[in-house]
Design an enzyme around this catalytic site. Structure first.
Site, short mmCIF file in Angstrom:
data_model
loop_
_atom_site.label_atom_id
_atom_site.label_comp_id
_atom_site.label_asym_id
_atom_site.label_seq_id
_atom_site.Cartn_x
_atom_site.Cartn_y
_atom_site.Cartn_z
N ASP A 97 17.32 -40.55 -9.47
CA ASP A 97 16.11 -41.22 -9.93
C ASP A 97 15.48 -41.96 -8.76
O ASP A 97 16.03 -41.99 -7.67
CB ASP A 97 16.45 -42.22 -11.05
N ASP A 126 14.97 -45.28 -8.83
CA ASP A 126 15.20 -46.68 -9.17
C ASP A 126 13.99 -47.15 -9.99
O ASP A 126 13.67 -46.52 -10.98
CB ASP A 126 15.45 -47.50 -7.90
#
Length: 280
Positions: free
Chosen positions: A217, A219
């Site tokens: 991802d 973050d």
């Protein structure tokens, strides 16, 4: 705890990356250490005739949160099984546009933001190791082992970044957006909750340590991008865990065939020179 010139590989599997099926002829072994019990049973087996020991960092049922992992027991248990190397996998968030979800990063540096963890084997409470250890940490990860992992990823055609700075936070929560942006400004490239103190303890144990980090991802720093969530992390891991596995299955036989006498001797000597023994 003598070092061997022939590599025996300890594998610490992170979230979703601890499949015991990578080992042939598996047996389980429950052990205890001066620091307590490891996260789970040690799974002993081979990868193409190279002796390996697999350990699930969070337990096989993922019941241990990052702050409560017994990192010292995990490293000690692998050392007692004569592992010269520790290869680990870890999920991480990306703090850089160019490190996309699904990419691999063979990290070479870390920033420590943990607060609750035992970060040394030399704590003055265990008679097994006496003194105070001021271990050098300029180069936390084994360069030679990292090179093998990087070359393996290239041969397999995987999207892999050959270096990166991991910032390890305490967790178990994810970062605030302000923290995520601050970590970017510090020069961190990826973020997780487990590299520290694992890499430090491996260095104190005189072991070659390298990490395969998988970005899941962005973050929460990236505008117009869905913020990190458990569901997103697990979904990305499920779709890409085979990448880390393929690197391990290909790199471990190569590591097992290489000569490590000089590097292991240097690691051992570094530890010996870093310990200040009590005055008699």
């Amino acid at each position: 705890m003598e070092l061997s010139a022939l590599a025996e590989i300890g594998i610490i599997g992170g979230t979703g990356l601890d499949d015991p099926d990578i080992l042939e002829g598996r047996t389980e072994k429950y052990v205890d250490t001066p620091y307590g019990k490891p996260s789970d049973a040690l799974i002993l087996g081979k990868i193409k005739n190279v002796d390996c020991v697999l350990l699930a960092r969070h337990g096989r049922h993922h019941t241990i949160m990052p702050s409560n992992v017994n990192y010292r027991a995990n490293i000690w248990a692998l050392k007692e099984e004569n592992c010269s190397h520790v290869l680990v996998t870890t999920a991480c968030g990306s703090l850089r546009e160019e490190i996309q979800p699904g990419d691999l990063v063979i990290i070479d540096q870390f920033i420590d933001r943990t607060t609750k963890r035992h970060c040394t084997l030399y704590d003055g409470q265990h008679s097994t190791l006496s003194g105070v250890c001021h271990i050098p940490m300029a180069e936390p990860f084994c360069t030679k082992t990292r090179e093998v992992l990087i070359e393996t990823a290239k041969k397999l055609g995987l999207q892999c970044h050959s270096k990166g700075t991991m910032i390890t936070i305490e967790g178990p929560r994810f970062s605030s957006r302000a923290e995520s942006c601050m970590f970017r400004s510090w020069g961190a490239d990826v973020i997780n909750m487990t590299t520290v103190p694992e890499v430090i303890l491996a260095k104190e144990a005189g072991m070659s340590y390298a990490s395969i980090a998988m970005a899941t991802d962005y973050d929460c720093w990236k505008e117009h991008e869905e913020a990190v969530s458990v569901d997103k992390v697990l979904k990305t891991l499920k779709g890409n865990a085979n990448k880390a596995t393929s690197i391990l299955l290909t790199a471990i036989p190569q590591i097992g065939s290489m000569e490590w006498t000089s590097i292991l001797h240097t690691l051992k000597t570094t530890v010996q020179c870093s310990v200040i023994l009590p005055k008699q």
